[in-house]
Write an enzyme that holds these catalytic residues in place. Structure first.
Site, PDB file in Angstrom:
ATOM      1  N   CYS A   1      19.630  28.948  22.605  1.00 58.03           N
ATOM      2  CA  CYS A   1      19.904  29.855  21.490  1.00 58.03           C
ATOM      3  C   CYS A   1      21.383  30.225  21.451  1.00 58.03           C
ATOM      4  O   CYS A   1      21.811  30.947  20.560  1.00 58.03           O
ATOM      5  CB  CYS A   1      19.050  31.120  21.620  1.00 58.03           C
ATOM      6  SG  CYS A   1      19.399  32.071  23.100  1.00 58.03           S
TER       7      CYS A   1
ATOM      8  N   GLU B   1      18.184  27.499  16.934  1.00 55.08           N
ATOM      9  CA  GLU B   1      17.935  26.994  18.279  1.00 55.08           C
ATOM     10  C   GLU B   1      18.410  25.542  18.301  1.00 55.08           C
ATOM     11  O   GLU B   1      18.197  24.798  17.342  1.00 55.08           O
ATOM     12  CB  GLU B   1      16.442  27.029  18.615  1.00 55.08           C
ATOM     13  CG  GLU B   1      15.856  28.411  18.734  1.00 55.08           C
ATOM     14  CD  GLU B   1      16.161  29.084  20.058  1.00 55.08           C
ATOM     15  OE1 GLU B   1      15.997  28.447  21.112  1.00 55.08           O
ATOM     16  OE2 GLU B   1      16.563  30.254  20.031  1.00 55.08           O
TER      17      GLU B   1
ATOM     18  N   ASP C   1      14.850  26.181  29.052  1.00 57.44           N
ATOM     19  CA  ASP C   1      15.110  27.104  27.943  1.00 57.44           C
ATOM     20  C   ASP C   1      15.746  28.349  28.552  1.00 57.44           C
ATOM     21  O   ASP C   1      15.085  29.369  28.730  1.00 57.44           O
ATOM     22  CB  ASP C   1      13.811  27.430  27.210  1.00 57.44           C
ATOM     23  CG  ASP C   1      14.036  28.251  25.953  1.00 57.44           C
ATOM     24  OD1 ASP C   1      15.204  28.561  25.628  1.00 57.44           O
ATOM     25  OD2 ASP C   1      13.035  28.588  25.300  1.00 57.44           O
TER      26      ASP C   1
END
Length: 148
Positions: free
Chosen positions: A74, A114, A46
């Site tokens: 993102c 996301e 992430d």
């Protein structure tokens, strides 16, 4: 994270803190040596908006026991750049291929989502199911254009 794993009975995971570019290459080397060659690894990444650091990308590509990456992003621009690097074909390298992608709306009433993308090694990815045969309203003849 360790307490949560213990509460949920998870015993086959390890947790490390630090900059990924500093700790990941050593983790992959040390942990995998301890676990042996038969160990199969899945990474969940992430990254920040700029994407994965080049050392992290290299460590992920070079780890032959890494069969699956779950990439949470993102930023679609950095996601595309990183996926292009992970899927690039080169001699002696088993590239990753995108298998499934899901957009998750975590910020309602905004344009931000996301993206969760599953990548697997090309040699280990399941073959997609065959597409169903098209049939027209009139049966096979309508689909093939054959006259009766």
């Amino acid at each position: 994270a360790r307490e949560n794993a213990a509460l949920n009975g998870i015993k086959n995971a390890s947790f490390h803190a630090g900059k990924a570019e500093d700790v990941l290459p050593a983790i992959l080397d040390d942990e995998l040596k301890a676990l042996g060659q038969d160990c199969e690894v899945c990474a969940v990444v992430d990254p920040p908006r700029p994407g994965l650091h080049r050392d992290v990308l290299q460590a992920l590509k070079d780890c032959t026991q890494l069969s699956r990456i779950v990439y949470i992003s993102c930023n679609p621009d950095s996601l595309v750049e990183d996926v292009a690097k992970l899927t690039a074909v080169r001699d002696g390298f088993d590239p990753f291929i995108p298998v499934r992608a899901v957009a998750v709306d975590m910020f309602p009433h905004t344009v931000h989502v996301e993206m969760v993308l599953l990548l697997e090694r090309s040699t280990r990815a399941p073959m997609p199911p065959p597409l169903p045969a098209k049939t027209g309203e009139g049966g096979d003849e309508a689909a093939t254009g054959a006259a009766a």
